[in-house]
Design a protein around this motif. Structure first.
Motif, mmCIF file in Angstrom:
data_model
loop_
_atom_site.group_PDB
_atom_site.id
_atom_site.type_symbol
_atom_site.label_atom_id
_atom_site.label_comp_id
_atom_site.label_asym_id
_atom_site.label_seq_id
_atom_site.Cartn_x
_atom_site.Cartn_y
_atom_site.Cartn_z
ATOM 1 N N ASP A 77 1.251 -0.842 0.079
ATOM 2 C CA ASP A 77 0.651 -0.283 -0.068
ATOM 3 C C ASP A 77 1.152 1.149 -0.065
ATOM 4 O O ASP A 77 0.636 2.514 -0.555
ATOM 5 C CB ASP A 77 -1.008 0.249 1.174
ATOM 6 C CG ASP A 77 -1.697 -0.616 0.509
ATOM 7 O OD1 ASP A 77 -2.214 -1.681 -0.082
ATOM 8 O OD2 ASP A 77 -2.506 -1.386 2.156
ATOM 9 N N LEU A 78 2.194 1.241 0.455
ATOM 10 C CA LEU A 78 2.496 2.131 0.583
ATOM 11 C C LEU A 78 3.556 3.162 -0.569
ATOM 12 O O LEU A 78 3.652 3.580 -0.876
ATOM 13 C CB LEU A 78 4.186 2.501 2.031
ATOM 14 C CG LEU A 78 5.091 3.194 1.585
ATOM 15 C CD1 LEU A 78 4.063 5.078 2.630
ATOM 16 C CD2 LEU A 78 6.062 3.148 2.626
ATOM 17 N N TYR A 94 10.946 4.922 3.097
ATOM 18 C CA TYR A 94 10.957 5.054 1.691
ATOM 19 C C TYR A 94 12.290 4.264 1.299
ATOM 20 O O TYR A 94 12.374 3.632 0.223
ATOM 21 C CB TYR A 94 10.973 5.979 1.368
ATOM 22 C CG TYR A 94 9.275 6.393 0.846
ATOM 23 C CD1 TYR A 94 8.281 5.775 0.167
ATOM 24 C CD2 TYR A 94 9.166 7.690 1.532
ATOM 25 C CE1 TYR A 94 7.279 6.177 0.083
ATOM 26 C CE2 TYR A 94 7.333 7.730 1.745
ATOM 27 C CZ TYR A 94 6.802 7.523 0.916
ATOM 28 O OH TYR A 94 5.533 8.081 0.861
ATOM 29 N N ASN A 95 13.850 4.911 1.915
ATOM 30 C CA ASN A 95 14.603 4.454 1.905
ATOM 31 C C ASN A 95 14.837 2.843 1.539
ATOM 32 O O ASN A 95 16.119 1.876 0.796
ATOM 33 C CB ASN A 95 15.663 4.996 2.725
ATOM 34 C CG ASN A 95 16.027 5.978 1.948
ATOM 35 O OD1 ASN A 95 15.301 6.511 0.526
ATOM 36 N ND2 ASN A 95 16.686 7.188 3.034
ATOM 37 N N GLU A 96 14.425 2.100 2.687
ATOM 38 C CA GLU A 96 13.990 0.825 3.262
ATOM 39 C C GLU A 96 13.210 -0.445 2.923
ATOM 40 O O GLU A 96 12.782 -1.276 2.875
ATOM 41 C CB GLU A 96 14.520 0.680 4.349
ATOM 42 C CG GLU A 96 15.590 1.539 5.247
ATOM 43 C CD GLU A 96 15.595 1.217 6.611
ATOM 44 O OE1 GLU A 96 14.505 0.751 7.399
ATOM 45 O OE2 GLU A 96 16.291 1.825 7.279
ATOM 46 N N LEU A 97 12.340 0.402 1.688
ATOM 47 C CA LEU A 97 10.883 -0.562 1.259
ATOM 48 C C LEU A 97 11.228 -1.864 0.706
ATOM 49 O O LEU A 97 10.771 -2.760 0.792
ATOM 50 C CB LEU A 97 10.378 0.535 0.602
ATOM 51 C CG LEU A 97 9.098 0.313 -0.288
ATOM 52 C CD1 LEU A 97 8.290 -0.226 1.131
ATOM 53 C CD2 LEU A 97 8.082 1.452 -1.217
ATOM 54 N N ASN A 98 12.551 -2.165 -0.090
ATOM 55 C CA ASN A 98 12.594 -3.180 -1.072
ATOM 56 C C ASN A 98 13.183 -4.230 0.018
ATOM 57 O O ASN A 98 13.219 -5.681 0.189
ATOM 58 C CB ASN A 98 13.782 -2.670 -2.260
ATOM 59 C CG ASN A 98 13.552 -1.644 -3.046
ATOM 60 O OD1 ASN A 98 11.946 -1.744 -3.637
ATOM 61 N ND2 ASN A 98 13.956 -1.412 -3.747
ATOM 62 N N ARG A 99 13.578 -3.976 1.297
ATOM 63 C CA ARG A 99 14.643 -4.710 1.804
ATOM 64 C C ARG A 99 13.280 -5.327 2.941
ATOM 65 O O ARG A 99 13.350 -6.034 3.225
ATOM 66 C CB ARG A 99 15.884 -3.687 2.974
ATOM 67 C CG ARG A 99 16.499 -4.801 3.678
ATOM 68 C CD ARG A 99 17.175 -4.015 4.621
ATOM 69 N NE ARG A 99 17.093 -2.915 5.374
ATOM 70 C CZ ARG A 99 16.638 -2.967 6.804
ATOM 71 N NH1 ARG A 99 16.624 -4.310 6.511
ATOM 72 N NH2 ARG A 99 15.938 -2.731 7.424
#
Length: 131
Positions: free
Chosen positions: A30-31, A99-104
């Protein structure tokens, strides 16, 4: 009869942890698609971190006390990862860095979901063969 209660406890613990991880993945997606703001995401995800850790630790202990050494050893790396994140104080989601750690964060939860799904299938098939 005790084996049935232990199996039911393992079943419901696995389902609850899988549900919590799916809940967290839903909020991360969702984010990513900008349906929610980072403050709501961080608040809601941080509320379910400790229940996830508690349920997974209890699941590991039930495997240990029931004598299922394979499942206990299989769940130890996941428990170790949770303890390591807790000790490094990286277990909570930070609003300013999400936002910087979203993929991790997404990859971590997808790995947990895959691991728990495999554990669920193993527990389901092995318990049926034991009886």
């Amino acid at each position: 009869m005790g084996s049935l209660y232990a199996w039911l406890l393992n079943f419901f613990l696995l389902i609850s942890v899988i549900g919590i991880i799916a809940f967290q993945l839903m909020f991360l997606m969702d984010l990513e698609f900008d349906y929610t703001n980072p403050y709501d995401l961080a608040y809601r995800m941080n509320l379910v971190i400790f229940p996830e850790y508690f349920a997974q630790g209890l699941l590991c202990l039930t495997f240990l006390f029931k004598g299922q050494w394979f499942f206990f050893l299989l769940s130890l790396p996941y428990l170790y990862n949770n303890i390591r994140l807790q000790l490094q104080r990286r277990h909570l989601v930070d609003v300013t860095e999400i936002y910087n750690e979203l993929n991790r964060e997404k990859q971590q939860r997808l790995f947990k979901l895959g691991f728990l799904s495999l554990a669920f299938l193993f527990v389901w098939t092995i318990e049926e063969e034991l009886e």
